[in-house]
Design a protein around this motif. Structure first.
Motif, PDB file in Angstrom:
ATOM      1  N   THR A 132       0.894  -1.266   0.182  1.00 23.09           N
ATOM      2  CA  THR A 132      -0.192  -0.067  -0.175  1.00 23.09           C
ATOM      3  C   THR A 132       1.072   1.359  -0.073  1.00 23.09           C
ATOM      4  O   THR A 132       0.475   2.279  -0.671  1.00 23.09           O
ATOM      5  N   SER A 180      -5.938   1.889   1.822  1.00 24.28           N
ATOM      6  CA  SER A 180      -6.062   0.405   1.218  1.00 24.28           C
ATOM      7  C   SER A 180      -7.556  -0.041   1.049  1.00 24.28           C
ATOM      8  O   SER A 180      -8.300   0.002   2.073  1.00 24.28           O
ATOM      9  N   ASP A 194      -6.999  -4.335  -3.928  1.00 23.89           N
ATOM     10  CA  ASP A 194      -6.571  -5.337  -3.015  1.00 23.89           C
ATOM     11  C   ASP A 194      -7.479  -6.391  -3.198  1.00 23.89           C
ATOM     12  O   ASP A 194      -8.650  -6.164  -2.569  1.00 23.89           O
ATOM     13  N   GLU A 213      -3.039  -5.246  -5.509  1.00 25.33           N
ATOM     14  CA  GLU A 213      -2.237  -5.741  -4.356  1.00 25.33           C
ATOM     15  C   GLU A 213      -2.612  -7.436  -4.203  1.00 25.33           C
ATOM     16  O   GLU A 213      -3.897  -7.678  -4.514  1.00 25.33           O
TER      17      GLU A 213
HETATM   18 MG    MG Z   1      -2.090  -3.137   1.530  1.00 22.31          MG
END
Ligand code: MG
Ligand code: ADP
Length: 146
Positions: free
Chosen positions: A42, A60, A80, A109
């Motif tokens: 992040t 995030s 993410d 991510e």
């Molecule tokens: Mg993260």
């Protein structure tokens, strides 16, 4: 580009490295960010966003899975996928539209969790700790794959 290896010793250095990388980012690029929890994915995304000229804080998107930013040089789509149950959920979130449109830059991510639907043409960013080199040491490897 080939391969770039960057070693950092604090959060700011990782941020600055990602910021520099994003100044050369092109529409349609997909950056896959992998590494253990708390390794700095992040932080990397935050620096990357800043380099695109996004001033809004990049947080995030763990619960929303995806957050998009349109105030920079290129749109940024930050995923993410840690909490994704199945790759099928990605369709609903608009993942394929974003990837296929190729208007902006995509950061993912935990991309390893959806590896069967990651485009072959991608930039793989792997961040690792090495505790023998200190608690805040990170090795960041950037590889362009296709
Ligand atoms: Mg993260
Ligand atoms: P992830 O998204 O990979 O789970 P985060 O970016 O949320 O990780 O958190 C990384 C944590 O590690 C932050 O608390 C940050 O301050 C810390 N940190 C320490 N050293 C570094 C470094 N060299 N690069 C990036 N983050 C670092």
């Amino acid at each position: 580009m080939g391969i770039i290896v960057k070693e950092t010793n604090n959060e700011k250095e990782t941020f600055e490295f990602a910021k520099e990388l994003s100044s050369k980012a092109l529409a349609g690029e997909v950056y896959c960010l992998d590494g253990d929890l708390g390794v700095g994915k992040t932080v990397f995304a935050q620096g990357f966003g800043r380099g695109l000229g996004i001033d809004e804080p990049i947080v995030s998107p763990t619960f929303t899975i995806m957050k998009e930013y349109h105030e920079g040089r290129l749109p940024l789509y930050h995923f993410d996928v840690y909490r994704i149950d199945s790759e099928d959920d990605m369709e609903e979130i608009g993942y394929f539209d974003i990837i296929d449109n190729a208007e902006g830059v995509t950061l993912i991510e935990w991309s390893e969790l959806i590896k069967s639907i990651i485009p072959k043409d991608r930039i793989k960013v792997t961040i690792k700790k090495d505790l023998t080199k200190g608690f805040d040491y990170r090795r960041i490897e950037v590889v362009r794959e296709d």
